[in-house]
Design a protein around this motif. Structure first.
Motif, PDB file in Angstrom:
ATOM      1  N   ARG A  70      44.347   5.579  78.728  1.00  0.00           N
ATOM      2  CA  ARG A  70      45.667   6.020  78.257  1.00  0.00           C
ATOM      3  C   ARG A  70      45.999   6.717  76.725  1.00  0.00           C
ATOM      4  O   ARG A  70      46.579   7.254  76.927  1.00  0.00           O
ATOM      5  CB  ARG A  70      46.353   4.492  78.250  1.00  0.00           C
ATOM      6  N   THR A  71      45.768   5.833  76.356  1.00  0.00           N
ATOM      7  CA  THR A  71      45.631   6.776  74.957  1.00  0.00           C
ATOM      8  C   THR A  71      45.837   8.290  75.044  1.00  0.00           C
ATOM      9  O   THR A  71      46.042   9.301  74.003  1.00  0.00           O
ATOM     10  CB  THR A  71      45.173   6.292  73.593  1.00  0.00           C
ATOM     11  N   LEU A  72      45.117   8.412  75.238  1.00  0.00           N
ATOM     12  CA  LEU A  72      44.194  10.428  75.196  1.00  0.00           C
ATOM     13  C   LEU A  72      44.869  11.096  76.595  1.00  0.00           C
ATOM     14  O   LEU A  72      45.000  11.857  76.519  1.00  0.00           O
ATOM     15  CB  LEU A  72      42.415  10.257  75.724  1.00  0.00           C
ATOM     16  N   LEU A  73      45.070   9.836  77.372  1.00  0.00           N
ATOM     17  CA  LEU A  73      46.552  10.757  78.353  1.00  0.00           C
ATOM     18  C   LEU A  73      47.699  10.980  77.577  1.00  0.00           C
ATOM     19  O   LEU A  73      48.126  12.030  77.703  1.00  0.00           O
ATOM     20  CB  LEU A  73      46.457  10.223  79.889  1.00  0.00           C
ATOM     21  N   LYS A  74      48.297  10.450  76.589  1.00  0.00           N
ATOM     22  CA  LYS A  74      48.929  10.515  76.164  1.00  0.00           C
ATOM     23  C   LYS A  74      49.138  11.538  74.996  1.00  0.00           C
ATOM     24  O   LYS A  74      50.187  12.295  74.816  1.00  0.00           O
ATOM     25  CB  LYS A  74      50.053   8.840  75.234  1.00  0.00           C
ATOM     26  N   LEU A  75      47.731  11.843  74.869  1.00  0.00           N
ATOM     27  CA  LEU A  75      48.373  12.941  73.345  1.00  0.00           C
ATOM     28  C   LEU A  75      48.004  13.977  74.654  1.00  0.00           C
ATOM     29  O   LEU A  75      48.039  15.107  73.658  1.00  0.00           O
ATOM     30  CB  LEU A  75      46.820  12.289  73.217  1.00  0.00           C
ATOM     31  N   LYS A  76      46.878  14.180  75.487  1.00  0.00           N
ATOM     32  CA  LYS A  76      47.133  14.839  75.894  1.00  0.00           C
ATOM     33  C   LYS A  76      48.489  15.856  76.011  1.00  0.00           C
ATOM     34  O   LYS A  76      48.693  17.117  76.229  1.00  0.00           O
ATOM     35  CB  LYS A  76      46.471  15.073  77.088  1.00  0.00           C
ATOM     36  N   SER A  77      49.069  15.057  76.787  1.00  0.00           N
ATOM     37  CA  SER A  77      50.845  15.168  77.113  1.00  0.00           C
ATOM     38  C   SER A  77      50.893  15.616  76.230  1.00  0.00           C
ATOM     39  O   SER A  77      51.846  16.402  76.908  1.00  0.00           O
ATOM     40  CB  SER A  77      51.213  14.063  78.197  1.00  0.00           C
ATOM     41  N   LYS A  78      51.358  14.460  74.910  1.00  0.00           N
ATOM     42  CA  LYS A  78      51.799  15.475  73.989  1.00  0.00           C
ATOM     43  C   LYS A  78      51.565  16.687  73.785  1.00  0.00           C
ATOM     44  O   LYS A  78      52.581  17.634  72.574  1.00  0.00           O
ATOM     45  CB  LYS A  78      51.726  14.452  72.325  1.00  0.00           C
ATOM     46  N   TYR A  79      50.039  17.111  73.027  1.00  0.00           N
ATOM     47  CA  TYR A  79      49.716  18.386  72.981  1.00  0.00           C
ATOM     48  C   TYR A  79      50.279  19.598  73.534  1.00  0.00           C
ATOM     49  O   TYR A  79      50.758  20.422  73.054  1.00  0.00           O
ATOM     50  CB  TYR A  79      48.136  18.596  73.035  1.00  0.00           C
ATOM     51  N   GLU A  80      50.015  18.940  75.380  1.00  0.00           N
ATOM     52  CA  GLU A  80      50.872  20.041  75.738  1.00  0.00           C
ATOM     53  C   GLU A  80      51.989  20.235  75.633  1.00  0.00           C
ATOM     54  O   GLU A  80      52.562  21.940  75.475  1.00  0.00           O
ATOM     55  CB  GLU A  80      50.373  19.595  77.487  1.00  0.00           C
ATOM     56  N   LYS A  81      53.036  19.582  75.367  1.00  0.00           N
ATOM     57  CA  LYS A  81      54.377  19.731  75.419  1.00  0.00           C
ATOM     58  C   LYS A  81      54.638  20.709  73.870  1.00  0.00           C
ATOM     59  O   LYS A  81      55.130  21.405  74.125  1.00  0.00           O
ATOM     60  CB  LYS A  81      55.213  18.738  74.899  1.00  0.00           C
ATOM     61  N   GLU A  82      53.379  20.186  72.763  1.00  0.00           N
ATOM     62  CA  GLU A  82      53.809  21.287  71.640  1.00  0.00           C
ATOM     63  C   GLU A  82      53.623  22.549  71.881  1.00  0.00           C
ATOM     64  O   GLU A  82      54.320  23.223  71.483  1.00  0.00           O
ATOM     65  CB  GLU A  82      53.244  20.130  70.797  1.00  0.00           C
ATOM     66  N   ILE A  83      52.605  22.386  72.964  1.00  0.00           N
ATOM     67  CA  ILE A  83      52.160  23.700  73.335  1.00  0.00           C
ATOM     68  C   ILE A  83      53.131  24.902  73.924  1.00  0.00           C
ATOM     69  O   ILE A  83      52.801  25.714  73.560  1.00  0.00           O
ATOM     70  CB  ILE A  83      50.617  23.726  73.927  1.00  0.00           C
TER      71      ILE A  83
END
Length: 166
Positions: free
Chosen positions: A48-61
Motif C-alpha cells: 500500500r505504501t509503495l502504491l501511494k508513493l507511486k501515484s504521488k510520483y506519477e502526479k508530480e511527473i
C-alpha cells in the motif's frame, strides 16, 4: 546438507563488491504456503505504501510534463516573433533616411513586438508562479509528515507505535 557459505556468492560489478544469494536453477520448494499473519500484514502495508508513493510520483511527473510542454510551446511561439524583430531591426539600421510614414509603420511594428514580448514574459511569470506553488505544497507536505511522526505524541502512544509498528 549444504553449508551456509554455499548459499551466498561474491559479485564484482565495476569495482563494487557485494555478496548475494546464489542463484539456483531449481528453486527450493516452498515450506509453508501459510505465512504468519504479521508477515502478511507487513507485506500488505508495504505494498500500500509503495502504491501511494507511486501515484504521488506519477502526479508530480504529470505536473512537470505540463509545465515543460507549456514552456516549450512558449518558446516555439516566440521564436518566429524574435526572428521578425531581428529582421526589422536590421532593416532600420540599414535605412538611415526614411519617410515619416515608414518611420511610423516601423514604430508601430516595434510597439507590437514589445507587446508580444510582454505577453511572453507574463506567461513565463505565470509558469514560475505555478512551479513555486508546487514547491510550496511539496514543502508543506514534507513538514506535515514530520509533524505526524509518533514522537510528537504522548509517551504511551510513542511506545505503542514503536512496539507494534502499525
Amino acid at each position: 546438507m549444504e553449508s551456509e557459505d554455499d548459499d551466498w556468492e561474491l559479485c564484482y560489478d565495476d569495482g563494487f563488491v557485494y555478496k548475494r544469494k546464489r542463484r539456483r536453477l531449481n528453486p527450493p520448494e516452498p515450506v509453508n504456503s501459510s505465512e504468519p499473519d504479521s508477515e502478511k500484514l507487513r507485506k500488505e502495508r508495504k505494498k500500500r505504501t509503495l502504491l501511494k508513493l507511486k501515484s504521488k510520483y506519477e502526479k508530480e511527473i504529470l505536473q512537470w510534463e505540463n509545465l515543460s510542454n507549456t514552456l516549450r510551446s512558449l518558446q516555439i511561439s516566440s521564436s518566429p516573433q524574435l526572428q521578425q524583430q531581428q529582421q526589422q531591426q536590421h532593416q532600420t539600421l540599414s535605412l538611415p533616411s526614411t519617410s515619416s510614414s515608414t518611420q511610423s509603420n516601423l514604430l508601430d511594428d516595434l510597439l507590437s513586438q514589445v507587446e508580444a514580448q510582454e505577453g511572453i514574459i507574463h506567461d513565463i511569470f505565470n509558469l514560475c508562479d505555478v512551479a513555486e506553488a508546487m514547491c510550496f505544497k511539496q514543502e508543506q507536505l514534507f513538514k506535515q509528515s514530520l509533524f505526524d511522526l509518533p514522537i510528537w505524541s504522548t509517551p504511551h502512544e510513542l511506545m505503542q507505535a514503536l512496539c507494534y509498528d502499525d
